[in-house]
Design a protein around this motif. Structure first.
Motif, PDB file in Angstrom:
ATOM      1  N   GLY A 184      46.912  20.746  16.799  1.00 38.70           N
ATOM      2  CA  GLY A 184      46.560  20.389  15.432  1.00 38.70           C
ATOM      3  C   GLY A 184      47.522  20.827  14.358  1.00 38.70           C
ATOM      4  O   GLY A 184      47.147  20.868  13.166  1.00 38.70           O
ATOM      5  N   PHE A 185      48.772  21.112  14.721  1.00 36.14           N
ATOM      6  CA  PHE A 185      49.767  21.529  13.737  1.00 36.14           C
ATOM      7  C   PHE A 185      50.984  20.620  13.798  1.00 36.14           C
ATOM      8  O   PHE A 185      51.199  19.905  14.780  1.00 36.14           O
ATOM      9  N   ALA A 186      51.779  20.673  12.744  1.00 36.89           N
ATOM     10  CA  ALA A 186      53.065  19.984  12.698  1.00 36.89           C
ATOM     11  C   ALA A 186      54.139  21.009  12.380  1.00 36.89           C
ATOM     12  O   ALA A 186      53.848  22.103  11.867  1.00 36.89           O
ATOM     13  N   VAL A 187      55.380  20.675  12.671  1.00 36.08           N
ATOM     14  CA  VAL A 187      56.487  21.584  12.357  1.00 36.08           C
ATOM     15  C   VAL A 187      56.463  21.945  10.871  1.00 36.08           C
ATOM     16  O   VAL A 187      56.723  23.092  10.483  1.00 36.08           O
ATOM     17  N   GLU A 188      56.106  20.976  10.038  1.00 36.74           N
ATOM     18  CA  GLU A 188      56.090  21.192   8.589  1.00 36.74           C
ATOM     19  C   GLU A 188      55.008  22.182   8.156  1.00 36.74           C
ATOM     20  O   GLU A 188      55.058  22.698   7.025  1.00 36.74           O
ATOM     21  N   ASP A 189      54.032  22.454   9.019  1.00 37.37           N
ATOM     22  CA  ASP A 189      52.971  23.409   8.689  1.00 37.37           C
ATOM     23  C   ASP A 189      53.418  24.851   8.851  1.00 37.37           C
ATOM     24  O   ASP A 189      52.736  25.772   8.379  1.00 37.37           O
TER      25      ASP A 189
ATOM     26  N   ALA B 200      69.389  28.062  38.114  1.00 34.80           N
ATOM     27  CA  ALA B 200      68.612  29.273  38.359  1.00 34.80           C
ATOM     28  C   ALA B 200      67.231  29.218  37.719  1.00 34.80           C
ATOM     29  O   ALA B 200      66.246  29.702  38.289  1.00 34.80           O
ATOM     30  N   PHE B 201      67.147  28.615  36.525  1.00 34.02           N
ATOM     31  CA  PHE B 201      65.890  28.566  35.770  1.00 34.02           C
ATOM     32  C   PHE B 201      65.645  27.114  35.356  1.00 34.02           C
ATOM     33  O   PHE B 201      65.888  26.725  34.213  1.00 34.02           O
ATOM     34  N   ALA B 202      65.158  26.334  36.273  1.00 36.11           N
ATOM     35  CA  ALA B 202      65.073  24.881  36.083  1.00 36.11           C
ATOM     36  C   ALA B 202      63.864  24.506  35.224  1.00 36.11           C
ATOM     37  O   ALA B 202      62.745  24.356  35.734  1.00 36.11           O
ATOM     38  N   HIS B 203      64.098  24.364  33.939  1.00 39.14           N
ATOM     39  CA  HIS B 203      63.012  23.932  33.037  1.00 39.14           C
ATOM     40  C   HIS B 203      63.012  22.406  33.010  1.00 39.14           C
ATOM     41  O   HIS B 203      63.486  21.767  32.073  1.00 39.14           O
ATOM     42  N   THR B 204      62.418  21.836  34.045  1.00 38.14           N
ATOM     43  CA  THR B 204      62.508  20.392  34.265  1.00 38.14           C
ATOM     44  C   THR B 204      61.633  19.576  33.327  1.00 38.14           C
ATOM     45  O   THR B 204      61.852  18.375  33.165  1.00 38.14           O
ATOM     46  N   ASP B 205      60.615  20.199  32.721  1.00 40.60           N
ATOM     47  CA  ASP B 205      59.710  19.436  31.861  1.00 40.60           C
ATOM     48  C   ASP B 205      59.858  19.790  30.382  1.00 40.60           C
ATOM     49  O   ASP B 205      58.958  19.518  29.579  1.00 40.60           O
ATOM     50  N   ALA B 206      60.984  20.373  29.995  1.00 38.56           N
ATOM     51  CA  ALA B 206      61.177  20.760  28.596  1.00 38.56           C
ATOM     52  C   ALA B 206      61.104  19.555  27.660  1.00 38.56           C
ATOM     53  O   ALA B 206      60.610  19.659  26.527  1.00 38.56           O
ATOM     54  N   ASP B 207      61.579  18.407  28.132  1.00 41.64           N
ATOM     55  CA  ASP B 207      61.561  17.208  27.292  1.00 41.64           C
ATOM     56  C   ASP B 207      60.147  16.686  27.052  1.00 41.64           C
ATOM     57  O   ASP B 207      59.896  15.984  26.070  1.00 41.64           O
ATOM     58  N   GLU B 208      59.213  17.032  27.924  1.00 41.92           N
ATOM     59  CA  GLU B 208      57.828  16.590  27.772  1.00 41.92           C
ATOM     60  C   GLU B 208      57.017  17.533  26.889  1.00 41.92           C
ATOM     61  O   GLU B 208      55.888  17.208  26.507  1.00 41.92           O
ATOM     62  N   HIS B 209      57.576  18.688  26.593  1.00 46.83           N
ATOM     63  CA  HIS B 209      56.858  19.699  25.823  1.00 46.83           C
ATOM     64  C   HIS B 209      57.720  20.197  24.660  1.00 46.83           C
ATOM     65  O   HIS B 209      57.824  21.406  24.429  1.00 46.83           O
ATOM     66  N   ASP B 210      58.349  19.259  23.943  1.00 50.99           N
ATOM     67  CA  ASP B 210      59.146  19.650  22.778  1.00 50.99           C
ATOM     68  C   ASP B 210      58.227  20.278  21.742  1.00 50.99           C
ATOM     69  O   ASP B 210      56.995  20.134  21.788  1.00 50.99           O
ATOM     70  N   LEU B 211      58.801  20.971  20.782  1.00 47.98           N
ATOM     71  CA  LEU B 211      58.015  21.744  19.828  1.00 47.98           C
ATOM     72  C   LEU B 211      57.065  20.864  19.028  1.00 47.98           C
ATOM     73  O   LEU B 211      55.889  21.204  18.834  1.00 47.98           O
ATOM     74  N   GLU B 212      57.537  19.730  18.556  1.00 50.16           N
ATOM     75  CA  GLU B 212      56.694  18.851  17.748  1.00 50.16           C
ATOM     76  C   GLU B 212      55.463  18.387  18.530  1.00 50.16           C
ATOM     77  O   GLU B 212      54.332  18.424  18.029  1.00 50.16           O
ATOM     78  N   THR B 213      55.668  17.964  19.775  1.00 53.50           N
ATOM     79  CA  THR B 213      54.567  17.503  20.613  1.00 53.50           C
ATOM     80  C   THR B 213      53.595  18.634  20.917  1.00 53.50           C
ATOM     81  O   THR B 213      52.367  18.465  20.841  1.00 53.50           O
TER      82      THR B 213
ATOM     83  N   ASP C 130      51.585  25.270  24.708  1.00 51.99           N
ATOM     84  CA  ASP C 130      52.146  24.964  26.021  1.00 51.99           C
ATOM     85  C   ASP C 130      53.514  24.308  25.873  1.00 51.99           C
ATOM     86  O   ASP C 130      53.643  23.201  25.369  1.00 51.99           O
ATOM     87  N   ARG C 131      54.577  24.991  26.342  1.00 52.55           N
ATOM     88  CA  ARG C 131      55.925  24.448  26.277  1.00 52.55           C
ATOM     89  C   ARG C 131      56.476  24.110  27.663  1.00 52.55           C
ATOM     90  O   ARG C 131      57.688  24.055  27.852  1.00 52.55           O
ATOM     91  N   GLY C 132      55.573  23.858  28.603  1.00 52.54           N
ATOM     92  CA  GLY C 132      56.034  23.551  29.959  1.00 52.54           C
ATOM     93  C   GLY C 132      56.368  24.824  30.699  1.00 52.54           C
ATOM     94  O   GLY C 132      55.715  25.849  30.538  1.00 52.54           O
ATOM     95  N   GLY C 133      57.392  24.773  31.543  1.00 56.95           N
ATOM     96  CA  GLY C 133      57.772  25.956  32.296  1.00 56.95           C
ATOM     97  C   GLY C 133      58.960  25.697  33.186  1.00 56.95           C
ATOM     98  O   GLY C 133      59.430  24.568  33.319  1.00 56.95           O
ATOM     99  N   PHE C 134      59.471  26.760  33.781  1.00 51.99           N
ATOM    100  CA  PHE C 134      60.658  26.639  34.630  1.00 51.99           C
ATOM    101  C   PHE C 134      60.375  27.154  36.034  1.00 51.99           C
ATOM    102  O   PHE C 134      59.458  27.944  36.260  1.00 51.99           O
ATOM    103  N   TYR C 135      61.165  26.677  36.964  1.00 46.47           N
ATOM    104  CA  TYR C 135      61.108  27.142  38.347  1.00 46.47           C
ATOM    105  C   TYR C 135      62.239  28.139  38.573  1.00 46.47           C
ATOM    106  O   TYR C 135      63.395  27.881  38.201  1.00 46.47           O
ATOM    107  N   ALA C 136      61.893  29.277  39.173  1.00 46.48           N
ATOM    108  CA  ALA C 136      62.899  30.305  39.426  1.00 46.48           C
ATOM    109  C   ALA C 136      62.504  31.124  40.650  1.00 46.48           C
ATOM    110  O   ALA C 136      61.325  31.154  41.047  1.00 46.48           O
ATOM    111  N   ASP C 137      63.468  31.796  41.219  1.00 44.41           N
ATOM    112  CA  ASP C 137      63.230  32.662  42.362  1.00 44.41           C
ATOM    113  C   ASP C 137      62.250  33.763  41.970  1.00 44.41           C
ATOM    114  O   ASP C 137      62.369  34.378  40.910  1.00 44.41           O
TER     115      ASP C 137
END
Length: 266
Positions: free
Chosen positions: A94-99, A75-88, A7-14
């Protein structure tokens, strides 16, 4: 082989980006209300005996903090991208970037390539189609090409592995060149064998079908978010042929209902 939906969040768009002419002015309704929808952004971890693969890297966490330009974010407002960064997001399953042993980029649009900076300066191979890499640089650095690209997403010291057509990534994982949304778009056919039983294959259609209606009902996406309609139709026909032969589960690019319904471990 185990698959995890990230889950990487999402964006609002038309809604008209996903479904062309979904809302139009008519004689009886000359001023219809516009509608914006929430579209999920996801990655996939393919965890097999040979490697742990990350499919796409999502939006940059600073998308809403000036990293994306104002017009793009409007146009593509990904307002929660900071809450769903890749590491988080990886940690949640159950994974890490290093995996991650290998990265595959379906394409290099901002909502798919914004986490590549996590692999800059490493030896982690990043698979991308040759035409996609060329088109992304052309689009981001000249007045030609298309929209939706930022050079700062992919112009890093990365261990690029350039794909020239279809190719086997791992046993049971075949990369498919599916042009249409972009010239070098990649999908995948993942064949799965369980403990004595055949599990459902998975077809990654991605943005070849933004939402289910594009694939299942033949509804077109907005004209501004595909490169070639003819190529898009051919790529969808190819996916349907594989689906008919294998009864595979098809993963769409940003379908909110499918994303809500699917388990995080597929």
């Amino acid at each position: 082989m185990e698959l995890y939906l990230i889950d990487r969040g999402g964006f609002y768009a038309d809604i008209n980006f996903a479904l062309n002419a979904e809302i139009v002015a008519t004689e009886s309704e000359p001023s219809p209300e516009p509608r914006r929808e929430y579209f999920p952004v996801w990655n996939l971890v393919i965890d097999g005996p040979e490697a742990t693969v990350l499919w796409d890297t999502g939006s940059h966490p600073d998308a809403g903090d000036g990293y994306w330009d104002e017009e793009l974010f409007d146009a593509f407002a990904h307002t929660d991208a900071d809450e769903h960064d890749l590491e988080t997001a990886l940690d949640e399953v159950g994974f890490a970037v290093e995996d991650i042993d290998t990265v595959v980029q379906s394409h290099l649009h901002v909502d798919h390539a914004g986490g590549l900076h996590n692999f800059a300066g490493t030896d982690v191979p990043v698979y991308v189609h040759r035409r996609e890499l060329e088109h992304a640089y052309l689009s981001a650095k000249t007045d030609e090409g298309g929209g939706g690209y930022l050079a700062s997403d992919f112009d890093h010291d990365l261990n690029w592995r350039v794909v020239h057509g279809d190719r086997q990534l791992l046993p049971g994982v075949e990369l498919l060149h599916l042009p249409g949304h972009t010239p070098g778009f990649l999908g995948a056919h993942i064949e799965r064998d369980g403990d004595g039983e055949k599990e459902n294959d998975v077809l990654i259609a991605g943005d070849t079908a933004f939402v289910a209606e594009n694939y299942e009902e033949g509804r077109e996406m907005g004209t501004s978010i595909f490169h070639s309609l003819r190529a898009l139709h051919e790529s969808r026909r190819r996916l349907r042929d594989i689906e008919r032969r294998t009864d595979a589960t098809v993963l769409y690019g940003h379908d909110p209902e499918q994303f809500d319904d699917l388990p995080r471990k597929l």
